[in-house]
Design a protein around this motif. Structure first.
Motif, PDB file in Angstrom:
ATOM      1  N   ASP A  10       0.775  -1.382   0.116  1.00 38.48           N
ATOM      2  CA  ASP A  10      -0.045   0.049   0.081  1.00 38.48           C
ATOM      3  C   ASP A  10       0.930   1.309  -0.036  1.00 38.48           C
ATOM      4  O   ASP A  10       2.057   1.287   0.239  1.00 38.48           O
ATOM      5  N   GLY A  45      -5.067   3.219  -3.040  1.00 41.07           N
ATOM      6  CA  GLY A  45      -6.186   3.942  -3.505  1.00 41.07           C
ATOM      7  C   GLY A  45      -6.154   5.349  -4.333  1.00 41.07           C
ATOM      8  O   GLY A  45      -6.973   5.671  -4.829  1.00 41.07           O
ATOM      9  N   ASN A  68      -7.790   1.355  -5.663  1.00 39.72           N
ATOM     10  CA  ASN A  68      -8.208   0.133  -4.892  1.00 39.72           C
ATOM     11  C   ASN A  68      -8.489  -1.088  -5.881  1.00 39.72           C
ATOM     12  O   ASN A  68      -9.365  -1.969  -5.388  1.00 39.72           O
ATOM     13  N   VAL A 174     -15.649   0.658   0.982  1.00 42.26           N
ATOM     14  CA  VAL A 174     -14.732   0.256   1.961  1.00 42.26           C
ATOM     15  C   VAL A 174     -14.206   1.646   2.570  1.00 42.26           C
ATOM     16  O   VAL A 174     -14.092   2.708   2.138  1.00 42.26           O
ATOM     17  N   SER A 176     -11.351   3.518   3.588  1.00 44.18           N
ATOM     18  CA  SER A 176      -9.872   3.350   3.215  1.00 44.18           C
ATOM     19  C   SER A 176      -9.019   4.393   3.792  1.00 44.18           C
ATOM     20  O   SER A 176      -7.754   4.239   3.703  1.00 44.18           O
ATOM     21  N   ASP A 182     -14.325   4.654   0.041  1.00 51.99           N
ATOM     22  CA  ASP A 182     -14.369   4.380  -1.475  1.00 51.99           C
ATOM     23  C   ASP A 182     -15.402   3.791  -2.015  1.00 51.99           C
ATOM     24  O   ASP A 182     -15.828   2.585  -1.236  1.00 51.99           O
ATOM     25  N   ASP A 189     -11.512  -4.554  -5.906  1.00 50.04           N
ATOM     26  CA  ASP A 189     -10.658  -4.223  -4.758  1.00 50.04           C
ATOM     27  C   ASP A 189      -9.085  -4.786  -4.754  1.00 50.04           C
ATOM     28  O   ASP A 189      -8.825  -5.499  -5.697  1.00 50.04           O
ATOM     29  N   LYS A 190      -8.319  -4.697  -3.933  1.00 50.50           N
ATOM     30  CA  LYS A 190      -6.979  -4.540  -4.004  1.00 50.50           C
ATOM     31  C   LYS A 190      -6.639  -6.284  -4.143  1.00 50.50           C
ATOM     32  O   LYS A 190      -5.754  -6.718  -4.802  1.00 50.50           O
ATOM     33  N   ASN A 216      -9.170  -0.997   3.370  1.00 47.02           N
ATOM     34  CA  ASN A 216      -8.922  -1.425   1.885  1.00 47.02           C
ATOM     35  C   ASN A 216      -8.043  -2.436   1.521  1.00 47.02           C
ATOM     36  O   ASN A 216      -7.520  -2.656   0.225  1.00 47.02           O
ATOM     37  N   ASP A 217      -7.009  -2.872   2.303  1.00 48.40           N
ATOM     38  CA  ASP A 217      -5.915  -3.646   2.317  1.00 48.40           C
ATOM     39  C   ASP A 217      -6.310  -4.976   2.717  1.00 48.40           C
ATOM     40  O   ASP A 217      -5.609  -5.848   2.454  1.00 48.40           O
TER      41      ASP A 217
END
Length: 267
Positions: A10, A45, A68, A174, A176, A182, A189-190, A216-217
């Protein structure tokens, strides 16, 4: 660690320090990873153009997961792109444009559209979205929207998420960052982006190292044996990751990569 082939990090709160900078220490380590044939992915993101600004010395040699997971780009080649369907945008626009004290950003590949945003907030956004345009209606958006980023100056979990969490059955919603929520297509997504890359390059979770600090991770952390939460990470990230490292201001990512290089360099 010596079997790791892919390192994913990230950006904000993780690879970037509190001044939004990438350390020279990391750039030096990247050269060593490259010599060991270890791929590096910047997963954020942030938009693509912002990530390339931060990592400009090495952008030709890395993979970038932007928005993301909405965009995956390697050496300017778009490998994956997930846009919000145009027929859903009106519904989202009507909702997010009417949440009190929340400022929406409509994110496209080349440009961010700020909706009815005062100058002082525009200046805040410009750190993340340096190529931007302020608009007053949805009709002014001239490109496919990959993500809608929502900003609140105090706290995103308290003042944004309650208004949009019901969208979770149809979209990926999410938290973030401390100030950000977001919204993107449900497949975006990631983790989905990382799974795509693992399949593309035949890399297993046991050969993958991931660093993250916010929710978001979470999906990409679950796809890695060597998953690291930053010391400054959200509690959900610490509960999900297999390991923890130092803060982003104390070279948490760099310290682990140094261990990886040391083990990978052994016969």
């Amino acid at each position: 660690m010596k079997y790791v082939k892919l390192v994913v990090s990230d950006m904000d709160g993780t690879l970037l320090n509190s001044n939004h900078e990438v350390s020279q220490r990391f750039f030096n380590l990247f050269k060593k990873m490259q010599s060991l044939n270890i791929k590096f992915v910047a997963a954020s993101g942030r938009p693509y153009y912002s990530i390339t600004e931060k990592l400009h010395p090495i952008t030709k040699d890395i993979i970038i997961v932007a928005e993301n997971g909405g965009l995956v780009i390697e050496n300017k080649e778009v490998l994956l792109s997930n846009n919000i369907h145009s027929d859903k945008l009106n519904k989202l626009y009507n909702l997010v444009s009417n949440i009190k004290d929340v400022y929406p950003i409509f994110c496209t590949k080349h440009l961010a559209y700020f909706l009815n945003t005062p100058l002082e907030i525009v200046n805040t956004f410009s750190e993340y979205y340096s190529i931007n345009k302020t608009i007053s209606s949805l009709k002014e958006i001239e490109d496919d929207v990959i993500k809608i980023a929502l900003y609140h100056s105090k706290n995103s979990e308290s003042f944004i998420y309650p208004h949009v969490k019901h969208l979770g059955s149809e979209f990926n919603v999410v938290v973030s960052g401390n100030h950000w929520v977001d919204i993107s297509e449900s497949i975006t997504d990631k983790g989905n982006a990382l799974s795509f890359l693992q399949n593309r390059y035949n890399i297993k979770p046991s050969e993958t190292m991931v660093f993250g600090d916010f929710n978001n991770d979470l999906e990409m952390l679950k796809l890695s044996k060597y998953s690291y939460a930053m010391a400054n990470a959200h509690k959900d990230v610490k509960a999900t990751a297999n390991f923890e490292t130092d803060t982003n201001d104390n070279f948490g990512v760099e310290k682990v990569i140094e261990l990886l290089i040391a083990e990978s360099s052994q016969d």
